[in-house]
Design a protein around this motif. Structure first.
Motif, PDB file in Angstrom:
ATOM      1  N   PHE A   1       0.717  -1.290  -0.163  1.00 36.38           N
ATOM      2  CA  PHE A   1      -0.251  -0.203  -0.066  1.00 36.38           C
ATOM      3  C   PHE A   1       0.813   1.051  -0.068  1.00 36.38           C
ATOM      4  O   PHE A   1       2.066   0.947   0.627  1.00 36.38           O
ATOM      5  CB  PHE A   1      -0.739   0.564   1.173  1.00 36.38           C
ATOM      6  CG  PHE A   1      -1.891  -1.351   1.190  1.00 36.38           C
ATOM      7  CD1 PHE A   1      -2.022  -1.719   0.146  1.00 36.38           C
ATOM      8  CD2 PHE A   1      -1.975  -1.830   2.665  1.00 36.38           C
ATOM      9  CE1 PHE A   1      -3.470  -2.678   0.227  1.00 36.38           C
ATOM     10  CE2 PHE A   1      -2.785  -2.971   2.378  1.00 36.38           C
ATOM     11  CZ  PHE A   1      -3.582  -3.239   1.156  1.00 36.38           C
ATOM     12  N   PRO A   2       0.569   2.308  -0.600  1.00 34.54           N
ATOM     13  CA  PRO A   2       0.736   3.778  -0.096  1.00 34.54           C
ATOM     14  C   PRO A   2       1.349   4.021   0.831  1.00 34.54           C
ATOM     15  O   PRO A   2      -0.233   4.226   1.775  1.00 34.54           O
ATOM     16  CB  PRO A   2       0.517   4.481  -1.325  1.00 34.54           C
ATOM     17  CG  PRO A   2      -1.242   4.239  -0.877  1.00 34.54           C
ATOM     18  CD  PRO A   2      -0.592   2.636  -0.705  1.00 34.54           C
ATOM     19  N   ASP A   3       2.371   4.851   1.658  1.00 34.80           N
ATOM     20  CA  ASP A   3       2.429   5.103   2.425  1.00 34.80           C
ATOM     21  C   ASP A   3       1.729   6.854   3.087  1.00 34.80           C
ATOM     22  O   ASP A   3       1.689   6.948   2.373  1.00 34.80           O
ATOM     23  CB  ASP A   3       4.072   5.876   2.389  1.00 34.80           C
ATOM     24  CG  ASP A   3       4.673   6.082   4.090  1.00 34.80           C
ATOM     25  OD1 ASP A   3       5.728   6.470   3.940  1.00 34.80           O
ATOM     26  OD2 ASP A   3       3.657   5.409   4.960  1.00 34.80           O
ATOM     27  N   MET A   4       0.465   6.513   3.822  1.00 36.37           N
ATOM     28  CA  MET A   4      -0.276   6.944   4.043  1.00 36.37           C
ATOM     29  C   MET A   4      -0.698   7.434   6.152  1.00 36.37           C
ATOM     30  O   MET A   4      -0.925   6.500   6.535  1.00 36.37           O
ATOM     31  CB  MET A   4      -1.257   6.662   3.577  1.00 36.37           C
ATOM     32  CG  MET A   4      -1.760   6.847   1.279  1.00 36.37           C
ATOM     33  SD  MET A   4      -3.343   5.808   1.101  1.00 36.37           S
ATOM     34  CE  MET A   4      -4.256   7.247   2.428  1.00 36.37           C
ATOM     35  N   VAL A   5      -1.519   8.381   6.025  1.00 33.66           N
ATOM     36  CA  VAL A   5      -1.394   8.344   7.013  1.00 33.66           C
ATOM     37  C   VAL A   5      -2.657   7.522   7.805  1.00 33.66           C
ATOM     38  O   VAL A   5      -2.719   6.750   8.929  1.00 33.66           O
ATOM     39  CB  VAL A   5      -2.277  10.128   7.866  1.00 33.66           C
ATOM     40  CG1 VAL A   5      -2.887   9.877   8.940  1.00 33.66           C
ATOM     41  CG2 VAL A   5      -1.211  11.316   7.924  1.00 33.66           C
ATOM     42  N   GLY A   6      -3.136   7.085   6.786  1.00 32.64           N
ATOM     43  CA  GLY A   6      -3.964   6.169   7.367  1.00 32.64           C
ATOM     44  C   GLY A   6      -3.559   4.597   6.835  1.00 32.64           C
ATOM     45  O   GLY A   6      -4.893   3.772   7.016  1.00 32.64           O
ATOM     46  N   TRP A   7      -2.613   4.134   7.489  1.00 31.49           N
ATOM     47  CA  TRP A   7      -2.332   2.457   7.283  1.00 31.49           C
ATOM     48  C   TRP A   7      -2.854   2.006   8.643  1.00 31.49           C
ATOM     49  O   TRP A   7      -2.481   0.813   8.106  1.00 31.49           O
ATOM     50  CB  TRP A   7      -0.744   3.569   8.065  1.00 31.49           C
ATOM     51  CG  TRP A   7      -0.297   3.539   9.265  1.00 31.49           C
ATOM     52  CD1 TRP A   7      -0.390   4.677   9.825  1.00 31.49           C
ATOM     53  CD2 TRP A   7      -0.138   2.637  10.779  1.00 31.49           C
ATOM     54  NE1 TRP A   7      -0.270   4.447  11.370  1.00 31.49           N
ATOM     55  CE2 TRP A   7      -0.117   3.292  11.616  1.00 31.49           C
ATOM     56  CE3 TRP A   7      -0.015   1.267  10.080  1.00 31.49           C
ATOM     57  CZ2 TRP A   7       0.151   2.733  13.011  1.00 31.49           C
ATOM     58  CZ3 TRP A   7      -0.165   0.633  11.525  1.00 31.49           C
ATOM     59  CH2 TRP A   7       0.519   1.912  13.152  1.00 31.49           C
ATOM     60  N   ILE A   8      -3.076   2.687   9.660  1.00 28.66           N
ATOM     61  CA  ILE A   8      -4.403   1.674  10.708  1.00 28.66           C
ATOM     62  C   ILE A   8      -4.986   1.017   9.588  1.00 28.66           C
ATOM     63  O   ILE A   8      -5.268  -0.352  10.329  1.00 28.66           O
ATOM     64  CB  ILE A   8      -3.841   2.423  11.680  1.00 28.66           C
ATOM     65  CG1 ILE A   8      -4.587   1.139  12.830  1.00 28.66           C
ATOM     66  CG2 ILE A   8      -5.803   3.978  11.713  1.00 28.66           C
ATOM     67  CD1 ILE A   8      -3.814   0.088  13.333  1.00 28.66           C
ATOM     68  N   SER A   9      -5.855   1.549   8.891  1.00 26.32           N
ATOM     69  CA  SER A   9      -6.671   1.212   7.929  1.00 26.32           C
ATOM     70  C   SER A   9      -6.882   0.442   7.361  1.00 26.32           C
ATOM     71  O   SER A   9      -7.805  -0.607   7.250  1.00 26.32           O
ATOM     72  CB  SER A   9      -7.967   2.487   7.678  1.00 26.32           C
ATOM     73  OG  SER A   9      -8.442   3.460   8.652  1.00 26.32           O
ATOM     74  N   MET A  10      -5.619   0.669   7.145  1.00 26.68           N
ATOM     75  CA  MET A  10      -4.815  -0.140   5.792  1.00 26.68           C
ATOM     76  C   MET A  10      -4.779  -1.765   6.815  1.00 26.68           C
ATOM     77  O   MET A  10      -4.851  -2.833   6.335  1.00 26.68           O
ATOM     78  CB  MET A  10      -3.990   0.390   4.975  1.00 26.68           C
ATOM     79  CG  MET A  10      -4.839   1.247   4.204  1.00 26.68           C
ATOM     80  SD  MET A  10      -2.708   1.955   3.402  1.00 26.68           S
ATOM     81  CE  MET A  10      -3.943   2.819   2.604  1.00 26.68           C
ATOM     82  N   VAL A  11      -3.865  -1.277   7.396  1.00 29.24           N
ATOM     83  CA  VAL A  11      -3.904  -3.071   8.846  1.00 29.24           C
ATOM     84  C   VAL A  11      -5.066  -3.495   8.988  1.00 29.24           C
ATOM     85  O   VAL A  11      -5.177  -4.714   8.672  1.00 29.24           O
ATOM     86  CB  VAL A  11      -3.371  -2.292   9.506  1.00 29.24           C
ATOM     87  CG1 VAL A  11      -3.156  -3.949  10.770  1.00 29.24           C
ATOM     88  CG2 VAL A  11      -1.005  -2.254   9.267  1.00 29.24           C
TER      89      VAL A  11
END
Length: 346
Positions: free
Chosen positions: A204-214
């Motif tokens: 995934f792209p490096d975004m502030v929403g990383w935890i939603s992706m996790v």
């Protein structure tokens, strides 16, 4: 403006994952005392930090005060802070050599890479998450969550309630991928998961929403159990990765998340993802009588019709029209609140 296009996402991200070898190749220097660390931890606590010096000690101490029947370790992921966080990390590792391992590097690696270099070095079968500006409020958090996952072997992860944050869904024993696609079901500071669920991770792209992706990836491995107890505190401050962003940028991040996840989930949860996006937009454009101004209202109108309408007007017409009505009527509601308050003060 943050922009992701579906064709590019499908080509770049679908079926492409980080391998263990690639996670290990992320720049990382470990500062620890191998001879003193516990040999067989049950939980690895991933504590990510960047420029959290005023809060970091409280975060770590909230972990160290956990009352457990098992041993645990703390991986302090320091991502090249510009404050004195790295010095504090050194001090904390020296003070707690049996528990704390510091992972850092000579350059910033970003949110996702910082997480993955900790994930791949975690030694325990269970991982708990915490960011350096939040803290745990329950000394039994780890024990209660281990018990929950042990009793439900088909669940991949679990979370709980957080102070200073609204729980967006009705309490439930567990949540599936559909619910996780629609809302932030639990805050980062409450998450525990089975480490094997993230042995590989999408690019995934490096975004502030990383935890939603996790959370999405974990939910593909199994349901999210819910401990209906308050176990942590979410700190809102100007320097926070999300709360420090402005309204326009937060909406752009929500849209980027939708596009990334649509590609990852092969459009199977589009309804839930767009519902989540509209929900975030509604929060970002909601009325605050204390800070209302005509200039701010006009700015909201521009965002509504230039940024939100092209994506959601046709996909969710009823909900979108409700949002339009709420934003357009804001000046009238401000006048009503002002008159009501004036009358009550007489």
């Amino acid at each position: 403006m943050v922009e992701f296009h579906m064709s590019q996402l499908a080509k770049k991200h679908q079926y492409t994952h980080w391998t263990v070898e690639e996670m290990l190749s992320i720049p990382a220097e470990e500062i620890s005392s191998p001879g003193q660390l516990c040999a067989d931890p049950r939980v690895s606590v991933i504590l990510m930090t960047r420029n959290h010096a005023p809060y970091l000690r409280q975060a770590l101490e909230s972990v160290l005060c956990q009352v457990t029947s098992f041993s645990f370790e703390v991986l302090l992921g320091e991502d090249h802070s510009t404050d004195h966080s790295i010095t504090l990390c050194h001090d904390l590792q020296t003070a707690y050599p049996k528990t704390v391992r510091v992972i850092t590097a000579a350059k910033q690696v970003g949110i996702t890479a910082n997480f993955l270099r900790l994930q791949v070095r975690a030694r325990a079968p269970f991982v708990a998450l915490l960011e350096g500006d939040d803290y745990w409020t329950s000394a039994n958090k780890l024990e209660r969550q281990i018990e929950l996952l042990d009793n439900n072997p088909d669940w991949a992860w679990c979370g709980a309630r957080t102070l200073n944050r609204i729980h967006p869904l009705p309490a439930s024993e567990s949540y599936g991928l559909s619910e996780v696609s629609r809302r932030f079901v639990v805050h980062t500071s409450t998450i525990m998961y089975r480490r094997k669920a993230l042995n590989i991770y999408p690019r995934f792209p490096d975004m502030v929403g990383w935890i939603s992706m996790v959370s999405i990836v974990l939910s593909q491995a199994g349901r999210c159990g819910f401990l209906d107890e308050t176990v942590s505190y979410y700190r809102r401050h100007a320097g926070g990765l999300y709360t420090g962003a402005n309204t326009l940028h937060r909406i752009e991040l929500a849209q980027a998340f939708t596009d990334v996840m649509r590609s990852h989930l092969a459009n199977r949860y589009d309804k839930e993802l767009f519902d989540r996006e509209l929900w975030i937009c509604s929060w970002e454009l909601q009325l605050d009588p204390q800070t209302f101004s005509l200039q701010l209202w006009i700015y909201r109108i521009k965002i509504l019709f230039s940024l939100i309408a092209p994506r959601l007007c046709l996909r969710m017409p009823g909900h979108f029209l409700k949002l339009v009505s709420n934003v357009i009527s804001q000046p009238l509601r401000v006048v009503y609140f002002w008159k009501r308050n004036k009358k009550s003060s007489v």
